[in-house]
Design a protein around this motif. Structure first.
Motif, PDB file in Angstrom:
ATOM      1  N   ALA A   1       0.843  -1.193   0.000  1.00  0.00           N
ATOM      2  CA  ALA A   1       0.000   0.000   0.000  1.00  0.00           C
ATOM      3  C   ALA A   1       0.879   1.244   0.000  1.00  0.00           C
ATOM      4  N   GLU A   2       0.426   2.290  -0.668  1.00  0.00           N
ATOM      5  CA  GLU A   2       1.219   3.508  -0.770  1.00  0.00           C
ATOM      6  C   GLU A   2       1.541   4.080   0.608  1.00  0.00           C
ATOM      7  N   GLY A   3       0.578   3.979   1.534  1.00  0.00           N
ATOM      8  CA  GLY A   3       0.804   4.479   2.887  1.00  0.00           C
ATOM      9  C   GLY A   3       1.907   3.722   3.603  1.00  0.00           C
ATOM     10  N   THR A   4       1.988   2.410   3.378  1.00  0.00           N
ATOM     11  CA  THR A   4       3.041   1.605   4.004  1.00  0.00           C
ATOM     12  C   THR A   4       4.405   2.012   3.479  1.00  0.00           C
ATOM     13  N   ARG A   5       4.516   2.173   2.163  1.00  0.00           N
ATOM     14  CA  ARG A   5       5.790   2.602   1.580  1.00  0.00           C
ATOM     15  C   ARG A   5       6.183   3.993   2.066  1.00  0.00           C
ATOM     16  N   SER A   6       5.195   4.886   2.183  1.00  0.00           N
ATOM     17  CA  SER A   6       5.485   6.254   2.623  1.00  0.00           C
ATOM     18  C   SER A   6       5.974   6.277   4.066  1.00  0.00           C
ATOM     19  N   ALA A   7       5.363   5.438   4.920  1.00  0.00           N
ATOM     20  CA  ALA A   7       5.765   5.387   6.328  1.00  0.00           C
ATOM     21  C   ALA A   7       7.194   4.862   6.465  1.00  0.00           C
ATOM     22  N   ILE A   8       7.515   3.807   5.730  1.00  0.00           N
ATOM     23  CA  ILE A   8       8.872   3.265   5.763  1.00  0.00           C
ATOM     24  C   ILE A   8       9.860   4.290   5.215  1.00  0.00           C
TER      25      ILE A   8
ATOM     26  N   ARG B   1      -1.359  -1.790  13.216  1.00  0.00           N
ATOM     27  CA  ARG B   1      -1.078  -3.201  12.963  1.00  0.00           C
ATOM     28  C   ARG B   1      -0.270  -3.374  11.678  1.00  0.00           C
ATOM     29  N   THR B   2      -0.618  -2.579  10.661  1.00  0.00           N
ATOM     30  CA  THR B   2       0.136  -2.632   9.408  1.00  0.00           C
ATOM     31  C   THR B   2       1.558  -2.152   9.615  1.00  0.00           C
ATOM     32  N   LEU B   3       1.721  -1.110  10.421  1.00  0.00           N
ATOM     33  CA  LEU B   3       3.063  -0.621  10.744  1.00  0.00           C
ATOM     34  C   LEU B   3       3.888  -1.689  11.450  1.00  0.00           C
ATOM     35  N   ASP B   4       3.252  -2.370  12.408  1.00  0.00           N
ATOM     36  CA  ASP B   4       3.952  -3.433  13.139  1.00  0.00           C
ATOM     37  C   ASP B   4       4.426  -4.519  12.193  1.00  0.00           C
ATOM     38  N   ARG B   5       3.562  -4.917  11.253  1.00  0.00           N
ATOM     39  CA  ARG B   5       3.939  -5.965  10.298  1.00  0.00           C
ATOM     40  C   ARG B   5       5.122  -5.518   9.441  1.00  0.00           C
TER      41      ARG B   5
END
Length: 305
Positions: free
Chosen positions: A49-56, A84-88
């Motif tokens: 997800a774009e949000g996951t890539r942006s957070a990383i 939870r997604t961040l934790d993963r």
């Protein structure tokens, strides 16, 4: 055991000098960190997800200064993803050896607070290991790099492994299998099976070999051939190595079940298709576990010469 960083230690870490001299050096560090993360994810990176890539990406950018990021989960969720997604995502990076997670002390209690992500390939990582007295091997980055390199070599080499298309399973055993009920297979002498399976190559899962021998007898050449097909498909689809035996065992059971109810002309092609479908199923499940948005379609455009 989780490592707790004291408030005074965090203040000292924050007061340490920045490692780069200008924006150009900062960008080089950022690119190095990002390349390693993208290499760890492989083809799955673009499907996150774009949000996951942006957070990383934001965590990596903060880590360029002093080798660590301490942004809270509440702050990173502004990218439109859950905690939870961040934790993963960060647990995945920790499992790959790209980050080492420590925790701030929660107030004056003996409890862990918000996480601090130490990036293992950053030049300051050795310093933080010594400063915080972490029980970490300093060559963790080299080990991860070697593992990723070995995986890439296996993936490329698997394309060239010759596989005979004249693959056949013993017909006599198949007739016995179709004439007997599955419950009768419970009387198989598993001790003798396990003893014989000691001759199997170590890279083949023993459960996979046990299932094959229980129905068709021990044939190391054919078991190896089936396992090679499995490895080829698993590397093409790019599923995690720990999920490869699961795909092989399920696919072999499906093949046996189909052989009981119908005649299969090309067993090699039939088994390959079963394995391919299962690997894709596992791949999609891995993406969902990482927080990928499978509803979005991905398009690529190549520049003109």
């Amino acid at each position: 055991m989780r490592k707790i960083v004291e408030h005074s230690q965090l203040r000292q870490m924050l007061s340490y000098r920045i490692c780069y001299k200008d924006k150009s050096e900062q960008q080089q560090i950022k690119n190095q960190l990002k390349d390693e993360v993208m290499s760890a994810y492989g083809d799955k990176w673009i499907r996150l997800a774009e949000g996951t890539r942006s957070a990383i990406d934001e965590a990596m950018f903060m880590a360029t200064e002093k080798g660590f990021s301490f942004m809270s989960k509440d702050y990173l969720t502004r990218h439109g993803i859950s905690k939870r997604t961040l934790d993963r995502a960060f647990n995945f990076l920790a499992d790959k050896g790209l980050i080492y997670i420590v925790y701030r002390r929660k107030g004056c209690l003996n409890l862990t607070g918000k996480p601090i992500y130490l990036f293992t390939s950053h030049s300051y990582f050795k310093h933080w290991v010594n400063f915080l007295s972490l029980d970490v091997a300093l060559d963790v980055t080299a080990n991860v790099a070697a593992e990723n390199s070995q995986t890439s070599i296996l993936a490329s080499d698997s394309e060239d492994i010759p596989v005979s298309t004249s693959f056949e399973l013993p017909n006599n055993n198949l007739k016995e299998l179709s004439n007997k009920d599955r419950s009768e297979k419970a009387d198989v002498d598993t001790d003798n099976i396990n003893d014989d399976l000691d001759y199997l190559p170590s890279y083949i899962d023993r459960t996979f070999g046990t299932i094959y021998k229980a129905h068709f007898g021990l044939d190391i050449k054919r078991i190896n051939q089936l396992w090679t097909i499995l490895q080829q498909q698993a590397y093409k689809v790019n599923i995690e190595p720990e999920n490869v035996p699961q795909a092989g065992i399920w696919s072999l059971k499906q093949l046996i079940g189909q052989m009981k109810i119908k005649k299969i002309k090309n067993l090699y092609a039939y088994y390959t298709q079963i394995v391919k479908d299962k690997c894709h199923e596992i791949f999609n499940q891995e993406l969902e576990d990482m927080g990928a948005d499978l509803s979005q379609s991905i398009s690529f455009s190549l520049p003109y010469d």
